[in-house]
Design a protein around this motif. Structure first.
Motif, PDB file in Angstrom:
ATOM      1  N   VAL A 103      -7.235  52.161  37.063  1.00 25.92           N
ATOM      2  CA  VAL A 103      -8.676  52.416  37.063  1.00 25.92           C
ATOM      3  C   VAL A 103      -9.068  53.113  38.358  1.00 25.92           C
ATOM      4  N   ARG A 104      -9.809  54.209  38.222  1.00 23.93           N
ATOM      5  CA  ARG A 104     -10.281  54.958  39.391  1.00 23.93           C
ATOM      6  C   ARG A 104     -11.466  54.249  40.024  1.00 23.93           C
ATOM      7  N   ASP A 105     -11.423  54.145  41.355  1.00 22.66           N
ATOM      8  CA  ASP A 105     -12.496  53.504  42.106  1.00 22.66           C
ATOM      9  C   ASP A 105     -12.746  54.343  43.354  1.00 22.66           C
ATOM     10  N   GLY A 106     -13.679  55.294  43.261  1.00 21.14           N
ATOM     11  CA  GLY A 106     -13.923  56.207  44.368  1.00 21.14           C
ATOM     12  C   GLY A 106     -12.716  57.092  44.599  1.00 21.14           C
ATOM     13  N   ASN A 107     -12.153  57.050  45.797  1.00 12.91           N
ATOM     14  CA  ASN A 107     -10.963  57.833  46.110  1.00 12.91           C
ATOM     15  C   ASN A 107      -9.678  57.051  45.864  1.00 12.91           C
ATOM     16  N   ARG A 108      -9.813  55.876  45.266  1.00 15.82           N
ATOM     17  CA  ARG A 108      -8.639  55.040  45.010  1.00 15.82           C
ATOM     18  C   ARG A 108      -8.388  54.932  43.508  1.00 15.82           C
ATOM     19  N   SER A 109      -7.172  54.563  43.150  1.00 10.88           N
ATOM     20  CA  SER A 109      -6.830  54.173  41.782  1.00 10.88           C
ATOM     21  C   SER A 109      -6.101  52.848  41.883  1.00 10.88           C
ATOM     22  N   ILE A 110      -6.549  51.872  41.117  1.00 11.51           N
ATOM     23  CA  ILE A 110      -6.003  50.520  41.195  1.00 11.51           C
ATOM     24  C   ILE A 110      -5.099  50.254  40.005  1.00 11.51           C
ATOM     25  N   TYR A 111      -3.875  49.842  40.308  1.00 16.77           N
ATOM     26  CA  TYR A 111      -2.851  49.524  39.305  1.00 16.77           C
ATOM     27  C   TYR A 111      -2.883  48.015  39.069  1.00 16.77           C
ATOM     28  N   THR A 112      -3.086  47.602  37.814  1.00 22.07           N
ATOM     29  CA  THR A 112      -3.232  46.179  37.496  1.00 22.07           C
ATOM     30  C   THR A 112      -2.353  45.797  36.316  1.00 22.07           C
ATOM     31  N   ILE A 113      -1.720  44.637  36.421  1.00 21.25           N
ATOM     32  CA  ILE A 113      -1.055  44.017  35.283  1.00 21.25           C
ATOM     33  C   ILE A 113      -1.657  42.632  35.100  1.00 21.25           C
ATOM     34  N   THR A 114      -1.978  42.285  33.855  1.00 18.74           N
ATOM     35  CA  THR A 114      -2.565  40.985  33.567  1.00 18.74           C
ATOM     36  C   THR A 114      -1.977  40.409  32.291  1.00 18.74           C
ATOM     37  N   ASP A 115      -1.913  39.078  32.248  1.00 14.58           N
ATOM     38  CA  ASP A 115      -1.484  38.396  31.022  1.00 14.58           C
ATOM     39  C   ASP A 115      -2.666  37.750  30.322  1.00 14.58           C
ATOM     40  N   GLY A 116      -3.871  38.101  30.739  1.00 15.98           N
ATOM     41  CA  GLY A 116      -5.088  37.538  30.157  1.00 15.98           C
ATOM     42  C   GLY A 116      -5.609  36.329  30.911  1.00 15.98           C
ATOM     43  N   VAL A 117      -4.749  35.733  31.736  1.00 15.26           N
ATOM     44  CA  VAL A 117      -5.151  34.571  32.536  1.00 15.26           C
ATOM     45  C   VAL A 117      -5.098  34.917  34.027  1.00 15.26           C
ATOM     46  N   SER A 118      -3.962  35.441  34.438  1.00 16.46           N
ATOM     47  CA  SER A 118      -3.776  35.857  35.830  1.00 16.46           C
ATOM     48  C   SER A 118      -3.497  37.351  35.883  1.00 16.46           C
ATOM     49  N   SER A 119      -3.602  37.913  37.068  1.00 16.39           N
ATOM     50  CA  SER A 119      -3.359  39.345  37.212  1.00 16.39           C
ATOM     51  C   SER A 119      -2.889  39.661  38.629  1.00 16.39           C
ATOM     52  N   LEU A 173       4.388  38.211  35.714  1.00 16.25           N
ATOM     53  CA  LEU A 173       3.598  39.310  36.254  1.00 16.25           C
ATOM     54  C   LEU A 173       4.375  40.065  37.327  1.00 16.25           C
ATOM     55  N   GLU A 174       5.013  39.338  38.207  1.00 15.73           N
ATOM     56  CA  GLU A 174       5.792  39.961  39.281  1.00 15.73           C
ATOM     57  C   GLU A 174       6.906  40.821  38.702  1.00 15.73           C
ATOM     58  N   ASP A 175       7.587  40.295  37.688  1.00 16.57           N
ATOM     59  CA  ASP A 175       8.677  41.022  37.057  1.00 16.57           C
ATOM     60  C   ASP A 175       8.174  42.286  36.369  1.00 16.57           C
ATOM     61  N   GLY A 176       6.950  42.248  35.885  1.00 18.26           N
ATOM     62  CA  GLY A 176       6.404  43.379  35.141  1.00 18.26           C
ATOM     63  C   GLY A 176       5.764  44.455  35.984  1.00 18.26           C
ATOM     64  N   LEU A 177       5.630  44.215  37.278  1.00 19.39           N
ATOM     65  CA  LEU A 177       4.977  45.196  38.144  1.00 19.39           C
ATOM     66  C   LEU A 177       5.690  46.542  38.147  1.00 19.39           C
ATOM     67  N   GLY A 178       6.997  46.497  38.305  1.00 14.35           N
ATOM     68  CA  GLY A 178       7.769  47.731  38.406  1.00 14.35           C
ATOM     69  C   GLY A 178       9.056  47.476  39.153  1.00 14.35           C
ATOM     70  N   ARG A 179       9.609  48.528  39.746  1.00 12.48           N
ATOM     71  CA  ARG A 179      10.894  48.431  40.444  1.00 12.48           C
ATOM     72  C   ARG A 179      10.676  48.351  41.943  1.00 12.48           C
ATOM     73  N   PRO A 180      11.055  47.223  42.586  1.00 12.14           N
ATOM     74  CA  PRO A 180      10.994  47.172  44.050  1.00 12.14           C
ATOM     75  C   PRO A 180      11.951  48.209  44.623  1.00 12.14           C
ATOM     76  N   MET A 181      11.504  48.965  45.592  1.00 10.41           N
ATOM     77  CA  MET A 181      12.303  50.054  46.141  1.00 10.41           C
ATOM     78  C   MET A 181      12.916  49.643  47.479  1.00 10.41           C
ATOM     79  N   THR A 182      14.225  49.753  47.582  1.00  7.06           N
ATOM     80  CA  THR A 182      14.861  49.568  48.877  1.00  7.06           C
ATOM     81  C   THR A 182      14.425  50.708  49.789  1.00  7.06           C
ATOM     82  N   MET A 183      14.583  50.533  51.088  1.00  6.70           N
ATOM     83  CA  MET A 183      14.219  51.597  52.019  1.00  6.70           C
ATOM     84  C   MET A 183      15.069  52.844  51.772  1.00  6.70           C
ATOM     85  N   GLU A 184      16.330  52.642  51.378  1.00  5.96           N
ATOM     86  CA  GLU A 184      17.198  53.782  51.078  1.00  5.96           C
ATOM     87  C   GLU A 184      16.700  54.546  49.855  1.00  5.96           C
TER      88      GLU A 184
END
Length: 378
Positions: A103-119, A173-184
């Motif tokens: 969702v766009r919010d001014g100059n930002r875009s917010i990425y959200t994952i929710t299960d209907g209870v928590s997010s 929710l944590e698992d569904g966020l995406g891929r954690p990136m190593t510094m490499e």
């Protein structure tokens, strides 16, 4: 060279072949004059500062202006200037009981994952890809950079799973966020999609210049400008056009677009997605290696917009291939003519192929006679 390399692969195995190829290319690079002659897009030069494309434009105005039309210049955008997300203020995608939103919010875009209870919600930091085919997002969660589980695809004008990411329903929710990136991993991504983000082997986002700028291919410009002012013959800049065809396609462009050597070190050469690895694919093209008329820049001008019409590449093919069996062969044009057609060569010999999960077609750079119904080679 191609047939020799393939025989080596059959006899000695992938590891030895990759080393042989690397040594062959590297030995030529070692003969060049200084650190700038060894510049590659994913490397860095110690003690050399970036000056920005505006400084380049003082002498190279036309090339710098045209470069803005090339998709590489928009390989990465900070979220505040991301045109794709500006034009699409709300995107959503459902995976089982989990719902994703951007969702766009001014100059930002917010990425959200929710299960209907928590997010979990995090502001997007960078948009990778200009959105012409697709666009993936990078954000920070608990001090770790993440690659988004979902990406935008132009063909469906919406979100779907990012290529290579799991497609099943996440366990949390944590698992569904995406891929954690190593510094490499993060360093590799930013090194290819932006300029100057890696310094002293560390990812330094405060030094990042969005997209592949002039210095992304020619090296940091501070010493070049100093050399020009001093009227020095050593211009302290890298010119990829001086590389031979193999070095340019495999070692230089292949640093980001994935070379034959890099693909060989991947399981199954990267699988189906190696369709996107143009240097790897073209190295497998029988009879199309080592000739400067078949290097990456022979067909694509990195300073200008990518030509998309098939007919625009016919002249490139005819630089080598005869157009009629009646023509007299010569040293410059001796490759056999096509008995089927004299136009739109790439539609048959470099067809666009659907990449599963990518919602788009990619031009196959494995140049060959494509037969109806045959499997795409890996």
């Amino acid at each position: 060279m191609v047939e020799r390399v393939k025989k080596t692969l059959l006899v000695t195995g992938v590891g030895f072949l990759a080393m042989t190829l690397w040594l062959s290319l590297s030995s030529r690079a070692q003969s060049q004059r200084d650190a700038f002659s060894k510049w590659r897009p994913t490397r860095e030069l110690a003690g050399v500062d970036y000056v920005g494309s505006n400084a380049c434009a003082q002498c190279h105005a036309a090339l710098t202006a045209n470069r803005q039309a090339n998709s590489m210049s928009r390989a990465l955008e900070p979220v505040e200037s991301c045109e794709m997300l500006k034009a699409r203020p709300r995107l959503s995608f459902r995976n089982g009981s989990y719902n994703y939103q951007i969702v766009r919010d001014g100059n930002r875009s917010i990425y959200t994952i929710t299960d209907g209870v928590s997010s979990i919600s995090e502001p997007i930091l960078y948009c990778f890809g200009q959105g012409k085919a697709g666009q993936t997002y990078v954000f920070r969660h608990k001090e770790t950079l993440y690659e988004s589980r979902v990406s935008y695809y132009q063909e469906i004008q919406g979100l779907d799973f990012t290529i290579i990411h799991p497609r099943g329903v996440p366990e949390s929710l944590e698992d569904g966020l995406g891929r954690p990136m190593t510094m490499e991993a993060a360093g590799g991504c930013f090194a290819c999609h932006s300029t100057g983000a890696v310094s002293a082997g560390q990812l330094q986002l405060n030094h990042l210049r969005p997209g592949v700028t002039c210095e992304g291919c020619h090296g940091p410009g501070a010493k070049h400008i100093a050399a020009i002012k001093a009227d020095s013959k050593n211009l302290k800049v890298f010119n990829p056009a001086k590389l031979d065809a193999d070095e340019l396609s495999q070692e230089f462009c292949g640093a980001c677009h994935v070379s034959f050597e890099k693909a060989l070190l991947m399981p199954k050469q990267g699988g189906a997605i190696n369709l996107r690895y143009q240097p790897y694919r073209i190295f497998n093209s029988r009879g199309h290696n080592g000739d400067p008329r078949v290097s990456c820049v022979a067909c694509h001008d990195p300073h200008d917009k990518l030509a998309e019409e098939s007919a625009s590449y016919d002249s490139k093919c005819f630089a080598c291939h005869l157009t009629s069996r009646d023509q007299v062969k010569n040293a410059e044009r001796s490759a056999a003519p096509c008995p089927v057609s004299k136009q739109n060569c790439t539609t048959c010999h470099m067809p666009k192929i659907d990449l599963p999960g990518a919602h788009g077609k990619f031009t196959d750079h494995w140049i060959r006679i494509v037969k109806p119904g045959e499997a795409t080679p890996n």
